[in-house]
Motif scaffolding. Structure first.
Motif, PDB file in Angstrom:
ATOM      1  N   MET A   1     111.388  74.023  -4.610  1.00 43.80           N
ATOM      2  CA  MET A   1     110.404  74.847  -3.920  1.00 43.80           C
ATOM      3  C   MET A   1     110.254  74.348  -2.487  1.00 43.80           C
ATOM      4  N   GLN A   2     111.298  74.582  -1.679  1.00 44.19           N
ATOM      5  CA  GLN A   2     111.339  74.071  -0.314  1.00 44.19           C
ATOM      6  C   GLN A   2     111.087  75.195   0.681  1.00 44.19           C
ATOM      7  N   PRO A   3     110.371  74.914   1.787  1.00 43.73           N
ATOM      8  CA  PRO A   3     110.280  75.918   2.845  1.00 43.73           C
ATOM      9  C   PRO A   3     111.638  76.098   3.511  1.00 43.73           C
ATOM     10  N   GLY A   4     111.982  77.334   3.832  1.00 43.01           N
ATOM     11  CA  GLY A   4     113.248  77.591   4.498  1.00 43.01           C
ATOM     12  C   GLY A   4     113.202  77.200   5.957  1.00 43.01           C
ATOM     13  N   PRO A   5     114.359  77.049   6.583  1.00 45.50           N
ATOM     14  CA  PRO A   5     114.410  76.668   8.002  1.00 45.50           C
ATOM     15  C   PRO A   5     113.607  77.603   8.899  1.00 45.50           C
ATOM     16  N   LYS A   6     113.605  78.893   8.578  1.00 49.58           N
ATOM     17  CA  LYS A   6     112.860  79.844   9.413  1.00 49.58           C
ATOM     18  C   LYS A   6     111.348  79.686   9.253  1.00 49.58           C
ATOM     19  N   ASP A   7     110.915  79.168   8.113  1.00 50.45           N
ATOM     20  CA  ASP A   7     109.486  78.984   7.869  1.00 50.45           C
ATOM     21  C   ASP A   7     108.949  77.699   8.488  1.00 50.45           C
ATOM     22  N   LEU A   8     109.833  76.734   8.713  1.00 44.16           N
ATOM     23  CA  LEU A   8     109.392  75.396   9.091  1.00 44.16           C
ATOM     24  C   LEU A   8     108.512  75.352  10.346  1.00 44.16           C
ATOM     25  N   PRO A   9     108.855  76.050  11.437  1.00 45.89           N
ATOM     26  CA  PRO A   9     108.022  75.927  12.648  1.00 45.89           C
ATOM     27  C   PRO A   9     106.553  76.295  12.432  1.00 45.89           C
ATOM     28  N   ARG A  10     106.279  77.308  11.629  1.00 46.18           N
ATOM     29  CA  ARG A  10     104.880  77.702  11.457  1.00 46.18           C
ATOM     30  C   ARG A  10     104.136  76.800  10.471  1.00 46.18           C
ATOM     31  N   LEU A  11     104.855  75.933   9.774  1.00 53.52           N
ATOM     32  CA  LEU A  11     104.234  74.999   8.849  1.00 53.52           C
ATOM     33  C   LEU A  11     104.070  73.608   9.440  1.00 53.52           C
ATOM     34  N   THR A  12     104.556  73.420  10.664  1.00 52.05           N
ATOM     35  CA  THR A  12     104.628  72.087  11.282  1.00 52.05           C
ATOM     36  C   THR A  12     103.556  71.920  12.338  1.00 52.05           C
TER      37      THR A  12
ATOM     38  N   LEU B   1     114.399  66.284   2.816  1.00 53.01           N
ATOM     39  CA  LEU B   1     115.095  65.713   3.972  1.00 53.01           C
ATOM     40  C   LEU B   1     116.601  65.932   3.885  1.00 53.01           C
ATOM     41  N   GLU B   2     117.159  65.795   2.706  1.00 55.86           N
ATOM     42  CA  GLU B   2     118.600  65.996   2.556  1.00 55.86           C
ATOM     43  C   GLU B   2     118.978  67.460   2.773  1.00 55.86           C
ATOM     44  N   THR B   3     118.127  68.363   2.321  1.00 58.65           N
ATOM     45  CA  THR B   3     118.369  69.788   2.555  1.00 58.65           C
ATOM     46  C   THR B   3     118.343  70.105   4.041  1.00 58.65           C
ATOM     47  N   MET B   4     117.371  69.546   4.750  1.00 59.14           N
ATOM     48  CA  MET B   4     117.247  69.817   6.175  1.00 59.14           C
ATOM     49  C   MET B   4     118.371  69.152   6.969  1.00 59.14           C
ATOM     50  N   ALA B   5     118.794  67.980   6.547  1.00 61.56           N
ATOM     51  CA  ALA B   5     119.916  67.323   7.222  1.00 61.56           C
ATOM     52  C   ALA B   5     121.180  68.175   7.114  1.00 61.56           C
ATOM     53  N   ALA B   6     121.424  68.719   5.930  1.00 61.63           N
ATOM     54  CA  ALA B   6     122.596  69.572   5.751  1.00 61.63           C
ATOM     55  C   ALA B   6     122.489  70.833   6.600  1.00 61.63           C
ATOM     56  N   GLU B   7     121.306  71.405   6.650  1.00 61.90           N
ATOM     57  CA  GLU B   7     121.084  72.614   7.444  1.00 61.90           C
ATOM     58  C   GLU B   7     121.329  72.343   8.923  1.00 61.90           C
ATOM     59  N   ARG B   8     120.951  71.153   9.390  1.00 58.42           N
ATOM     60  CA  ARG B   8     121.069  70.807  10.808  1.00 58.42           C
ATOM     61  C   ARG B   8     122.379  70.092  11.129  1.00 58.42           C
ATOM     62  N   ARG B   9     123.223  69.937  10.127  1.00 60.40           N
ATOM     63  CA  ARG B   9     124.532  69.299  10.308  1.00 60.40           C
ATOM     64  C   ARG B   9     124.399  67.897  10.906  1.00 60.40           C
ATOM     65  N   THR B  10     123.486  67.151  10.301  1.00 58.21           N
ATOM     66  CA  THR B  10     123.286  65.766  10.701  1.00 58.21           C
ATOM     67  C   THR B  10     123.103  64.946   9.436  1.00 58.21           C
ATOM     68  N   THR B  11     122.832  63.679   9.585  1.00 57.38           N
ATOM     69  CA  THR B  11     122.566  62.822   8.430  1.00 57.38           C
ATOM     70  C   THR B  11     121.309  62.002   8.685  1.00 57.38           C
ATOM     71  N   PHE B  12     120.573  61.758   7.627  1.00 52.90           N
ATOM     72  CA  PHE B  12     119.412  60.868   7.683  1.00 52.90           C
ATOM     73  C   PHE B  12     119.653  59.723   6.711  1.00 52.90           C
ATOM     74  N   ALA B  13     119.318  58.513   7.133  1.00 53.72           N
ATOM     75  CA  ALA B  13     119.382  57.354   6.244  1.00 53.72           C
ATOM     76  C   ALA B  13     118.011  57.176   5.606  1.00 53.72           C
ATOM     77  N   ILE B  14     117.945  57.335   4.294  1.00 55.90           N
ATOM     78  CA  ILE B  14     116.683  57.207   3.554  1.00 55.90           C
ATOM     79  C   ILE B  14     116.759  55.916   2.747  1.00 55.90           C
ATOM     80  N   GLU B  15     116.085  54.895   3.246  1.00 57.87           N
ATOM     81  CA  GLU B  15     116.129  53.581   2.608  1.00 57.87           C
ATOM     82  C   GLU B  15     114.853  53.381   1.797  1.00 57.87           C
ATOM     83  N   LEU B  16     114.995  53.440   0.468  1.00 51.58           N
ATOM     84  CA  LEU B  16     113.849  53.233  -0.415  1.00 51.58           C
ATOM     85  C   LEU B  16     113.638  51.738  -0.628  1.00 51.58           C
ATOM     86  N   ASN B  17     112.477  51.243  -0.257  1.00 49.97           N
ATOM     87  CA  ASN B  17     112.152  49.847  -0.501  1.00 49.97           C
ATOM     88  C   ASN B  17     111.693  49.612  -1.937  1.00 49.97           C
TER      89      ASN B  17
END
Length: 376
Positions: A1-12, A52-68
């Motif tokens: 249940m993720q907001p789509g890329p087009k929805d993100l600006p109005r939710l931010t 975050l992984e969904t958005m990284a793929a959408e933006r053609r980038t990568t995020f390092a998510i380090e869980l402590n």
């Protein structure tokens, strides 16, 4: 249940959007965020990480998510739970949503964990859906209950949460479908508790039968009537009776004095060990008290219905579960949505940038978020 890329600006938050445009204008940099909570919680990061992984793929980038901390581990107040690294341009406008997906699940998981640990032999059903502010919150809370439950199962062998109310979130509990039999509305429609039980059994003969018994205030009378009507189900352990009596009255055959008598017979240590008035109400007060559960159990056993199960609901918070444990209340299943956070300010997750292009930098007073180096 993720907001789509087009929805993100109005939710931010707007200031994140403006920062994004400034970074776009003056040049990107690599940053590291430290994400933390201000109270002890259970680490519940999957929905945030998935977003975050969904958005990284959408933006053609990568995020390092380090869980402590691994999913389900206890995390202290102020301890960095996650270090999140990547492009500031692509991360800055995601903060609003990813924090929403982290804070409240972590607190709800903590509550669910505490409930399961206190009542390790009791099964729990997650009945929070109708108390949630929409489907997205429902997903977060069901996920949280599953994480807290799994942690309790690992630590003390608790039965934990075995199901929930809706099909949408049933997979979090290893099921395809939600669980439940009848609301009070069906009792009202049928005109009697017994007739509602008959209607349900005729409609779903293969299903185990759980019957609400508080609609007419005849918890004992109606429970015995249902057991006598369905002796085969009762003997096979496929009949359950659900106590959901509200806090405005005692169950049938009880009052304050009789409630004390019940606990004195079955759990004398409980009435000698309470600490607050609220804890005392859970033991001998109105509604679904420990005395109420003990009384109905004894009346069923005396009538020969020893295999009929008891389901308890109505305000089963961590505090109430703790007192039910003190009283040794014979509850087979708890139906609850009361692991939802009570104090919403406790759910606020925070993310601070602690490094820009590899250089440690954080606002004054938050130095504790910086990565530890060597033996520091």
């Amino acid at each position: 249940m993720q907001p789509g890329p087009k929805d993100l600006p109005r939710l931010t938050d707007t200031y994140f959007l403006r920062t994004k445009e400034i970074v776009r204008r003056f040049g990107d940099c690599q940053v590291t965020y430290a994400v933390f909570m201000r109270r002890p919680v259970i680490c519940t990061p999957k929905l945030m990480a998935d977003f975050l992984e969904t958005m990284a793929a959408e933006r053609r980038t990568t995020f390092a998510i380090e869980l402590n901390y691994a999913e389900g581990e206890w995390v202290g107040a102020g301890e960095p739970m996650i270090y999140l690294s990547g492009s500031l341009l692509h991360l800055v406008d995601l903060e609003t949503v990813y924090l929403q997906k982290l804070g409240s699940p972590c607190v709800a998981a903590y509550n669910a964990y505490a409930m399961c640990v206190d009542l390790p032999k009791t099964a729990f059903l997650a009945m929070d859906a109708r108390h949630c502010a929409g489907a997205e919150m429902g997903e977060m809370m069901a996920y949280a209950a599953s994480v807290g439950s799994a942690a309790a199962r690992r630590q003390v062998g608790a039965v934990g949460f075995v199901g929930n109310a809706t099909d949408a979130t049933a997979p979090f509990f290893g099921n395809e479908h939600g669980r439940g039999t009848m609301p009070h509305a069906l009792i009202g429609y049928a005109g009697s508790t017994l007739r509602a039980a008959e209607m349900f059994h005729e409609s779903f003969p293969a299903e185990a039968l759980t019957v609400l018994v508080d609609y007419f205030g005849l918890e004992v009378t109606d429970s015995l009537a249902v057991c006598r009507r369905f002796p085969e189900l009762a003997a096979a352990g496929r009949l359950s009776l659900r106590l959901d009596t509200h806090g405005g009255r005692y169950i049938e055959e009880l009052d304050l004095a009789r409630s004390y008598d019940v606990l004195e017979r079955h759990a004398p240590q409980a009435t000698r060990g309470y600490r607050t008035e609220a804890e005392l109400r859970y033991l001998v007060g109105t509604g679904v008290s420990a005395a109420a559960v003990w009384h109905l159990r004894r009346r069923l056993d005396d009538a020969g219905f020893t295999k009929v199960k008891l389901v308890a609901s109505s305000g089963f918070t961590p505090a109430k579960c703790r007192m039910m444990a003190v009283a040794g209340a014979p509850i087979d299943v708890v139906g609850t949505g009361s692991y939802l956070p009570e104090i919403w300010t406790e759910t606020y997750a925070t993310a601070d940038i602690v490094a820009y292009d590899g250089e440690p930098r954080v606002k004054k007073g938050r130095e504790f978020l910086l990565r530890r180096r060597g033996g520091d």
